[in-house]
Design an enzyme around this catalytic site. Sequence first.
Site, PDB file in Angstrom:
ATOM      1  CG  HIS A  55      -1.904  -1.139   1.241  1.00  0.00           C
ATOM      2  ND1 HIS A  55      -3.032  -1.196   0.461  1.00  0.00           N
ATOM      3  CD2 HIS A  55      -1.877  -2.293   1.942  1.00  0.00           C
ATOM      4  CE1 HIS A  55      -3.671  -2.340   0.697  1.00  0.00           C
ATOM      5  NE2 HIS A  55      -2.985  -3.022   1.593  1.00  0.00           N
ATOM      6  CG  ASN A 128      -7.712  -4.820   0.674  1.00  0.00           C
ATOM      7  OD1 ASN A 128      -6.953  -3.858   0.722  1.00  0.00           O
ATOM      8  ND2 ASN A 128      -7.340  -6.043   1.009  1.00  0.00           N
TER       9      ASN A 128
END
Length: 484
Positions: A55, A128
């Site tokens: 990320h 997510n």
Amino acid sequence: MENKKKLTTSWGAPVGDNQNSITAGHRGPTLIQDVHLLEKLAHFNRERVPERVVHAKGAGAHGYFEVTKDVSKFTKADFLSKVGKRTPMFIRFSTVAGELGSSDTVRDPRGFAVKFYTEEGNYDLVGNNTPVFFIRDAIKFPDFIHTQKRNPKTHLKNPNAVWDFWSLSPESLHQVTILFSDRGIPATFRHMHGFGSHTFKWVNAAGEAYWVKYHFKTEQGIANLAAETAAEITGTNPDYHIEDLHNAIENGDYPAWRLYVQIMPLADADTYRWDPFDVTKVWSQKDYPLQEVGRMVLNKNPENYFAEVEQATFSPGNFVPGIEASPDKMLQGRLFAYSDAHRYRVGVNHNLLPINRPRNDVNHYQRDGQMRFDTNGGGAVYYEPNSFSGPKETPENNIAPYEVTGSAASTAYSHDDHFTQAGDLYRLMSEEERARLVANIVAAMKPVERDDIKLRQIGHFLKADREYGTRVAEGLGLPLPVNA
């Protein structure tokens, strides 16, 4: 109008010349006594903290969460306690595998991390844009992420590693099917759903507990990019999603999501047809319908990307009373790993930074460490228990107990059907969606050098749906695996 602000050093002294370094004469050499020059260069060398292992690239925004339905019978969490209650929050969207400079429009899951600044402390929901994940045990996470990163020999992305790992980890099939479907490349961060993905536990004021899953439904509607369009944008504007989110908020087009939850009675976990703690599986919404909770609105861009988006730290272990962990093995590993990553990347005192600092009073006995920039507890008592009126625990905020049994051993989940839900998802798709799914998979698998890896993965597709696997095999020009 004349600028009256004086340029200073980092220690507050005024700077006489910021254009010319101190030298011995016109040609130099430069003198080491030019401490302003040394400070500028030394600070510049340290302006980048280590990027996130996953990320790394993302965008963030501030906003608020407003409760729209009464869920107090399920949780005592104060920020969810009554209809109309608003809680400030910050969100970070991200890609998963790429580096800080990678493209926004690659085929990849998107991180969906929300920090709620509640009156009982910060609550982080770190999920997510997909309801499931590739693996279900945290012990496999470093290996999985290694496959998504660069080959240590060539420094190139490695399709052999990606598909070798997935073909040897059949639990990944459900997420792989989502990833290579149309939803694998969202049109923008605004046009995708968000999920807590894991199972969590809610506890009400009476001490009654429930299992829960979170679903953020975009009010903008789902929109995705075709692979060809995404590739074109990658070459022309790799920051496309970051720019889109910033411009939307700047123009007053505030993105919003509705939060829904699925609620499962505690006892159902022992009888449900899927293990409810296996993050590679979903709960059927026919069995556990979505129940509305509230609405999230993003209405303010960060003032400084590094201070807010890059230094923001999220952990699924940041709970508040009324919300607790479940035995989900992947979640259990993340409870440690995320906070530990931030202690390494930003520092042990990362929660003192303005973007991470709780809005309520914080009282504990932690002291010292790098970058301790508050009073460090002053002269107050620094141990517990103590006789000097220091902060004390509140037993009413203990977690709600649940029974655990079994022998201590390395054990897998008892359910190993990794194919039914992936097949159900394939059969829900239109013919056009199936064709694009297969084409995306074929394009991604063609660079794999070994046919045995391809055939092993085709075998998983076949178990999910005969047509699914057959079409992938045909696209790769391979026969069906023996005994398929």
